[in-house]
Motif scaffolding. Structure first.
Motif, PDB file in Angstrom:
ATOM      1  N   VAL A  49       0.823  -1.208   0.000  1.00 17.22           N
ATOM      2  CA  VAL A  49       0.000   0.000   0.000  1.00 17.22           C
ATOM      3  C   VAL A  49       0.864   1.267   0.000  1.00 17.22           C
ATOM      4  N   HIS A  50       0.608   2.130  -0.994  1.00 20.11           N
ATOM      5  CA  HIS A  50       1.289   3.418  -1.122  1.00 20.11           C
ATOM      6  C   HIS A  50       0.317   4.554  -0.848  1.00 20.11           C
ATOM      7  N   LEU A  51       0.865   5.699  -0.447  1.00 21.04           N
ATOM      8  CA  LEU A  51       0.088   6.915  -0.192  1.00 21.04           C
ATOM      9  C   LEU A  51       0.561   8.026  -1.124  1.00 21.04           C
ATOM     10  N   GLN A  52      -0.396   8.636  -1.848  1.00 22.01           N
ATOM     11  CA  GLN A  52      -0.067   9.716  -2.775  1.00 22.01           C
ATOM     12  C   GLN A  52      -0.861  10.973  -2.447  1.00 22.01           C
ATOM     13  N   PRO A  53      -0.218  12.153  -2.530  1.00 21.64           N
ATOM     14  CA  PRO A  53      -0.992  13.396  -2.461  1.00 21.64           C
ATOM     15  C   PRO A  53      -1.863  13.529  -3.701  1.00 21.64           C
ATOM     16  N   VAL A  54      -2.958  14.276  -3.581  1.00 15.62           N
ATOM     17  CA  VAL A  54      -3.875  14.493  -4.701  1.00 15.62           C
ATOM     18  C   VAL A  54      -4.069  15.990  -4.905  1.00 15.62           C
ATOM     19  N   ASP A  55      -3.915  16.423  -6.158  1.00 14.95           N
ATOM     20  CA  ASP A  55      -4.049  17.838  -6.518  1.00 14.95           C
ATOM     21  C   ASP A  55      -5.289  18.006  -7.406  1.00 14.95           C
ATOM     22  N   TRP A  56      -6.291  18.752  -6.893  1.00 16.57           N
ATOM     23  CA  TRP A  56      -7.541  18.967  -7.624  1.00 16.57           C
ATOM     24  C   TRP A  56      -7.552  20.309  -8.381  1.00 16.57           C
ATOM     25  N   SER A  57      -6.455  21.017  -8.431  1.00 10.80           N
ATOM     26  CA  SER A  57      -6.468  22.383  -8.974  1.00 10.80           C
ATOM     27  C   SER A  57      -6.884  22.439 -10.444  1.00 10.80           C
ATOM     28  N   SER A  58      -6.697  21.347 -11.181  1.00 10.17           N
ATOM     29  CA  SER A  58      -7.081  21.309 -12.593  1.00 10.17           C
ATOM     30  C   SER A  58      -8.525  20.873 -12.789  1.00 10.17           C
ATOM     31  N   GLY A  59      -9.199  20.540 -11.682  1.00  7.24           N
ATOM     32  CA  GLY A  59     -10.538  19.974 -11.796  1.00  7.24           C
ATOM     33  C   GLY A  59     -10.523  18.463 -11.851  1.00  7.24           C
ATOM     34  N   TRP A  60      -9.333  17.884 -11.917  1.00  7.22           N
ATOM     35  CA  TRP A  60      -9.157  16.427 -11.915  1.00  7.22           C
ATOM     36  C   TRP A  60      -8.236  16.047 -10.757  1.00  7.22           C
ATOM     37  N   PRO A  61      -8.403  14.845 -10.200  1.00  7.34           N
ATOM     38  CA  PRO A  61      -7.567  14.428  -9.060  1.00  7.34           C
ATOM     39  C   PRO A  61      -6.215  13.885  -9.515  1.00  7.34           C
ATOM     40  N   ILE A  62      -5.290  14.784  -9.818  1.00  7.14           N
ATOM     41  CA  ILE A  62      -3.960  14.371 -10.276  1.00  7.14           C
ATOM     42  C   ILE A  62      -3.181  13.890  -9.054  1.00  7.14           C
ATOM     43  N   MET A  63      -2.695  12.655  -9.125  1.00  2.00           N
ATOM     44  CA  MET A  63      -2.126  11.977  -7.947  1.00  2.00           C
ATOM     45  C   MET A  63      -0.606  11.947  -7.997  1.00  2.00           C
ATOM     46  N   GLY A  64       0.011  11.845  -6.817  1.00  2.00           N
ATOM     47  CA  GLY A  64       1.464  11.880  -6.748  1.00  2.00           C
ATOM     48  C   GLY A  64       1.954  13.285  -7.062  1.00  2.00           C
ATOM     49  N   VAL A  65       3.030  13.378  -7.801  1.00  2.00           N
ATOM     50  CA  VAL A  65       3.529  14.665  -8.296  1.00  2.00           C
ATOM     51  C   VAL A  65       3.399  14.655  -9.810  1.00  2.00           C
ATOM     52  N   LYS A  66       2.489  15.451 -10.311  1.00  2.00           N
ATOM     53  CA  LYS A  66       2.206  15.539 -11.748  1.00  2.00           C
ATOM     54  C   LYS A  66       1.860  14.165 -12.324  1.00  2.00           C
ATOM     55  N   GLY A  67       1.133  13.359 -11.525  1.00  2.00           N
ATOM     56  CA  GLY A  67       0.628  12.091 -12.028  1.00  2.00           C
ATOM     57  C   GLY A  67       1.578  10.931 -11.905  1.00  2.00           C
ATOM     58  N   GLN A  68       2.736  11.135 -11.234  1.00  2.00           N
ATOM     59  CA  GLN A  68       3.663  10.039 -10.996  1.00  2.00           C
ATOM     60  C   GLN A  68       3.815   9.814  -9.492  1.00  2.00           C
ATOM     61  N   PRO A  69       3.932   8.547  -9.068  1.00  2.00           N
ATOM     62  CA  PRO A  69       3.965   8.246  -7.635  1.00  2.00           C
ATOM     63  C   PRO A  69       5.210   8.788  -6.949  1.00  2.00           C
ATOM     64  N   VAL A  70       5.035   9.168  -5.676  1.00  2.00           N
ATOM     65  CA  VAL A  70       6.161   9.632  -4.872  1.00  2.00           C
ATOM     66  C   VAL A  70       6.702   8.480  -4.046  1.00  2.00           C
ATOM     67  N   LEU A  71       7.996   8.515  -3.762  1.00  2.00           N
ATOM     68  CA  LEU A  71       8.622   7.544  -2.867  1.00  2.00           C
ATOM     69  C   LEU A  71       8.750   8.103  -1.459  1.00  2.00           C
ATOM     70  N   THR A  72       8.985   9.424  -1.348  1.00  2.00           N
ATOM     71  CA  THR A  72       8.966  10.106  -0.050  1.00  2.00           C
ATOM     72  C   THR A  72       8.187  11.405  -0.227  1.00  2.00           C
TER      73      THR A  72
END
Length: 555
Positions: free
Chosen positions: A295-318
């Motif tokens: 199980v991984h945890l990603q931030p979600v950015d809704w600023s574009s109106g879409w839930p872009i996950m990780g950083v610019k749509g790519q998963p984060v490691l830290t």
């Protein structure tokens, strides 16, 4: 001394437990950041909801045929998790699940809080859409209700709308329905207990890059209905988000999370949460083959109106931790001293529980009785009383102290790493002696016969003076070590491969490496699991047993 600890533990409330910090994987880096995976164990198809207080998060995951099923994990910050309960005590029909029905049972559940109660829905691909509920996730869950009977329903999620109406989205299992890669929505009764509407196909991934669309989760945000689901295949796919102004579509869609240039293959299928602090996060799995789906945890950015996950749509490691009022560091429990009068929450049986499988004792041990193998047995794939837990890290060591009490020839027990292939280090009664053997089977699910390698011959240390059966072997210490070896698949992608080695000791201090190294392999839809095996080959004799004093997971 251990007996005193047992008595003290028995006087405490059963829910009371010390906070456990793992030696082998702790995602909280202690400086306000975390590393992925936040749970480095096989919590396949995870889903999460925010509790009534807004400060508590609850996670559940697929448990397939393992019992107790539907694990319930709790967190205050989405990084530090502990196992607090199971929502399912038994699978039905019993004639199916009293034996190991590998890969069947609980598929891809969802957990929701609604109107003062917590609900978990899941699809049993053979029997239909099921639901359990409770007012307290750490307390008693009601017995399952069959919401929609039938074959093929999987990956079910409810959505209670603003007007109180309830809708259900689900995927379809090709192995049962003979079609897949479509998502359907229908209306349920307002209490979520039965279907009152017909299904409508709202998304079709057939013939496109969105094949294998499944595992949908249903949400509503700012007047939009959202379905979030994986597509593109389990080890290689990506996460879709789709939106519509109607629960029945049509939906427009967008890829919001994919591997990109990272090492996180197939990042998808999980749950979105909006926190009381105004943050948005997504918990999802990564398929790590023999280790299962972590199980991984990603931030979600809704600023574009879409839930872009990780950083610019790519998963984060830290990443920086979610905002929280808690600073507690806690991890799912692995080690067990067997000092409590109840089974530890890290353990599951491989089928519906029977008290003849095993029980805690008042002596600071856990007893597991020998299961009587069928007359034409080939390997341990048929054994229901395997007491197992998930692998907790890429590399770790498991050491246990146990004793075998044997009443007849052929009784055996010890430590096993179980999957489609397995290997076990066991004591075995042979005549008036005991043998330490390594039992290994490749393709156990295909009915292949296991092989046994003799490691050492040991004398019994006591005889049963009542019926003159040599029964007792002195305490022995068994150990397995998992080493991450990586590798590359045929297509050049990274391979999550692990090697298991064994050792034993008579005094718990000096260990002797033994047996052949074994390549760990996942089970049927689950990761490899380690724990205890106790079996015998004679249908007519009194059962023997192993008694585990403790098991410790270390580096």
């Amino acid at each position: 001394m251990k007996l005193k600890l047992i008595l003290a533990a028995a006087l405490l409330p059963l829910a009371a437990s010390a906070q456990y910090r793992s030696e082998v994987w702790c995602p909280d880096l202690g400086d306000g950041t975390y590393k992925n995976p936040v749970i480095n164990a096989d919590y396949s198809d995870p889903d999460v909801c925010v509790g009534e207080s807004g400060e508590d998060y609850y996670l559940t995951a697929s448990s397939f045929q393992c019992i107790p099923g539907l694990p319930v994990l709790h967190s205050k910050d989405l990084v530090n998790w502990e196992i607090i309960n199971y929502a399912l005590k038994e699978l039905t029909p019993k004639e199916e699940f009293d034996r190991p029905s590998h890969g069947n049972g609980v598929w891809a559940p969802s957990i929701r809080y609604h109107n003062g109660e917590y609900y978990i829905y899941w699809g049993d691909p053979d029997y239909g859409v099921m639901m359990v509920k409770t007012k307290d996730p750490a307390g008693e869950w009601e017995k399952p209700v069959c919401v929609i009977p039938g074959k093929g329903y999987i990956d079910t999620t409810p959505l209670w709308d603003d007007d109180g109406r309830c809708y259900l989205v689900n995927g379809w299992a090709n192995s049962r329905a003979k079609f897949a890669s479509v998502l359907t929505v229908r209306e349920l009764s307002a209490d979520g207990t039965k279907a009152i509407g017909q299904p409508v196909i709202v998304f079709d991934g057939n013939g496109t890059e969105n094949r294998t669309c499944e595992g949908p989760k249903f949400y509503k945000r700012d007047g939009w209905y959202w379905i979030m689901c994986p597509a593109g295949g389990v080890p290689t796919g990506f996460q879709l988000a789709m939106r519509s102004k109607s629960p029945y579509g049509p939906y427009e869609h967008k890829i919001v999370l994919a591997q990109g240039k990272t090492s996180v293959n197939g990042p998808h299928q999980g749950g979105w949460v909006h926190t009381k602090y105004g943050e948005d996060w997504f918990l999802h799995f990564q398929d790590k083959e023999a280790y299962g789906r972590v199980v991984h945890l990603q931030p979600v950015d809704w600023s574009s109106g879409w839930p872009i996950m990780g950083v610019k749509g790519q998963p984060v490691l830290t990443y920086k931790k979610p905002k929280s009022s808690s600073t507690t560091i806690v991890n799912p429990v692995e080690s067990d001293e067997f000092n409590a009068p109840v089974m530890g929450k890290q353990w599951e049986w491989h089928a519906n529980y029977d008290e003849k499988f095993g029980v805690p004792t008042a002596f600071g041990t856990f007893r597991i009785y020998t299961y009587k193998l069928s007359e034409d047995w080939k390997n341990f794939w048929e054994v229901p009383n395997l007491l197992l837990q998930k692998t907790p890290a890429d590399e770790f060591t498991v050491t246990t102290k146990l004793r075998l009490t044997s009443k007849a020839d052929g009784q055996m027990g010890g430590l096993i790493m179980m999957g489609l292939d397995y290997s076990a280090l066991m004591l075995k009664r042979v005549g008036r002696e005991f043998q330490l053997v390594q039992a290994t089977c490749l393709a156990a699910d295909k009915g292949k016969a296991q092989t046994e390698t003799l490691i050492a011959t040991l004398k019994p240390t006591a005889e049963d003076k009542i019926d003159y059966k040599p029964g007792l072997h002195e305490d022995i210490y068994l150990r397995l070590h998992v080493n991450y070896v990586g590798g590359t698949n045929a297509d050049g992608s990274y391979k999550h491969q692990a090697r298991v080695s064994f050792a034993y000791s008579k005094d718990g201090k000096k260990f002797t490496d033994c047996g052949a190294p074994f390549t760990m392999r996942q089970g049927k839809w689950i990761g490899a699991k380690f724990g205890y095996i106790a079996v015998e080959t004679d249908q007519k004799t009194d059962r023997g047993w192993i008694e585990a004093d403790w098991i410790r997971v270390t580096k």
